[in-house]
Structure formats: C-alpha cells, structure tokens
Design a protein around this motif. Structure first.
Motif, short mmCIF file in Angstrom:
data_model
loop_
_atom_site.label_atom_id
_atom_site.label_comp_id
_atom_site.label_asym_id
_atom_site.label_seq_id
_atom_site.Cartn_x
_atom_site.Cartn_y
_atom_site.Cartn_z
N ALA A 72 0.81 -1.21 0.00
CA ALA A 72 0.00 0.00 0.00
C ALA A 72 0.85 1.27 0.00
N ASP A 73 2.13 1.15 0.37
CA ASP A 73 2.98 2.33 0.40
C ASP A 73 3.71 2.58 -0.92
N LEU A 74 3.44 1.78 -1.93
CA LEU A 74 4.04 2.01 -3.25
C LEU A 74 3.29 3.11 -3.98
N SER A 75 4.01 3.89 -4.77
CA SER A 75 3.34 4.92 -5.55
C SER A 75 2.50 4.25 -6.65
N VAL A 76 1.46 4.94 -7.04
CA VAL A 76 0.59 4.44 -8.10
C VAL A 76 1.40 4.25 -9.38
N ASP A 77 2.28 5.19 -9.66
CA ASP A 77 3.13 5.11 -10.86
C ASP A 77 3.99 3.84 -10.83
N THR A 78 4.58 3.55 -9.69
CA THR A 78 5.40 2.34 -9.54
C THR A 78 4.56 1.10 -9.80
N VAL A 79 3.38 1.07 -9.23
CA VAL A 79 2.49 -0.09 -9.38
C VAL A 79 2.13 -0.29 -10.85
N MET A 80 1.73 0.80 -11.53
CA MET A 80 1.31 0.67 -12.92
C MET A 80 2.49 0.34 -13.86
N PHE A 88 -7.47 0.42 -11.48
CA PHE A 88 -7.64 1.84 -11.14
C PHE A 88 -8.80 2.45 -11.92
N GLN A 89 -8.96 2.03 -13.16
CA GLN A 89 -10.08 2.51 -13.96
C GLN A 89 -11.40 1.96 -13.43
N ALA A 90 -11.43 0.68 -13.08
CA ALA A 90 -12.66 0.06 -12.57
C ALA A 90 -13.12 0.72 -11.27
N PHE A 91 -12.17 1.21 -10.47
CA PHE A 91 -12.51 1.89 -9.23
C PHE A 91 -12.82 3.37 -9.46
N ARG A 92 -12.87 3.76 -10.73
CA ARG A 92 -13.22 5.12 -11.14
C ARG A 92 -12.30 6.18 -10.55
N THR A 93 -11.01 5.88 -10.56
CA THR A 93 -10.02 6.87 -10.16
C THR A 93 -9.48 7.55 -11.40
N THR A 97 0.50 7.25 -3.10
CA THR A 97 0.57 5.81 -2.87
C THR A 97 -0.81 5.21 -3.05
N ILE A 98 -0.87 3.90 -3.05
CA ILE A 98 -2.17 3.22 -3.11
C ILE A 98 -3.00 3.64 -1.90
N GLU A 99 -2.35 3.76 -0.77
CA GLU A 99 -3.05 4.20 0.44
C GLU A 99 -3.63 5.61 0.27
N ASP A 100 -2.87 6.50 -0.35
CA ASP A 100 -3.37 7.85 -0.63
C ASP A 100 -4.60 7.81 -1.53
N VAL A 101 -4.54 6.98 -2.55
CA VAL A 101 -5.66 6.86 -3.49
C VAL A 101 -6.91 6.39 -2.76
N ALA A 102 -6.76 5.38 -1.93
CA ALA A 102 -7.91 4.88 -1.17
C ALA A 102 -8.50 5.99 -0.30
N ARG A 103 -7.64 6.72 0.36
CA ARG A 103 -8.12 7.81 1.23
C ARG A 103 -8.76 8.93 0.40
N ASN A 104 -8.09 9.35 -0.67
CA ASN A 104 -8.59 10.47 -1.48
C ASN A 104 -9.91 10.16 -2.18
N TYR A 105 -10.10 8.91 -2.58
CA TYR A 105 -11.32 8.52 -3.28
C TYR A 105 -12.33 7.85 -2.36
N ARG A 106 -12.02 7.80 -1.08
CA ARG A 106 -12.88 7.17 -0.08
C ARG A 106 -13.18 5.71 -0.45
N LEU A 107 -12.12 5.01 -0.81
CA LEU A 107 -12.23 3.60 -1.16
C LEU A 107 -11.75 2.76 0.02
N ASP A 108 -12.23 1.55 0.09
CA ASP A 108 -11.75 0.60 1.10
C ASP A 108 -10.38 0.11 0.65
N LEU A 109 -9.35 0.40 1.43
CA LEU A 109 -7.98 0.04 1.07
C LEU A 109 -7.83 -1.46 0.87
N ALA A 163 -8.25 -6.31 -5.10
CA ALA A 163 -8.51 -6.26 -6.55
C ALA A 163 -7.19 -6.16 -7.33
N LEU A 164 -6.25 -5.37 -6.84
CA LEU A 164 -4.96 -5.25 -7.50
C LEU A 164 -4.22 -6.59 -7.48
#
Length: 87
Positions: free
Chosen positions: A18-26, A36-41, A53-65, A71-72
C-alpha cells in the motif's frame, strides 16, 4: 545490512504494498491500470501518480484500502497465470 537474504529482499521489493506509488504499481504491473479505472479513479495519466501511494488513493477517493489491494492482487495474479484482462 539486515537479516533478509537476497531473494527475500527481491521478493519484498517486488511485492505489492500500500505504500508504493501508483506510478510504480502501474509500471511494475501494467495490468493494474484496469483496476484503477474500474474503481473510477483518475490515476491513469495523473500528474500525482509518481507521488500518491495506493493508500493515498484509497483515502482520497474514499475507497476501502483492503478491497482495492485485493482487486490489484487478483489482477496481478490473473496476469501471472495468463488470465484475461478483467478488472
């Protein structure tokens, strides 16, 4: 240097966390773009992807981490097994 063997360090460095950047993951797992598209980010092509990070994305989009991470991981595992593009 630590007690981890070289193979254990390599596994840790390539593990989805969860601490990896989204760019690193992709970049590491291109198949995750569809998740990320399916979760409408707006992560794909976002200027913040190298920093958020993935954790930031979950927080910013109010997603369940846990749900996002699950899913990832499923998508990465499916791609390793030669599965289709699914979310």
């Amino acid at each position: 240097m630590g007690s981890k063997s070289k193979s254990e360090r390599a596994e840790y460095e390539t593990a989805l966390r969860a601490d990896l950047s989204v760019d690193t993951v992709m970049q590491r797992w291109p198949e995750t773009v569809s998740v990320f598209q399916a979760f409408r980010t707006a992560c794909v092509g976002c200027l913040m992807a190298p920093f958020d990070t993935i954790e930031d994305v979950a927080r910013n989009y109010r997603l369940d981490l846990d749900e996002l991470m699950h899913a990832l991981r499923q998508r990465i595992d499916a791609a390793r097994r030669g599965g289709g593009p699914g979310p």
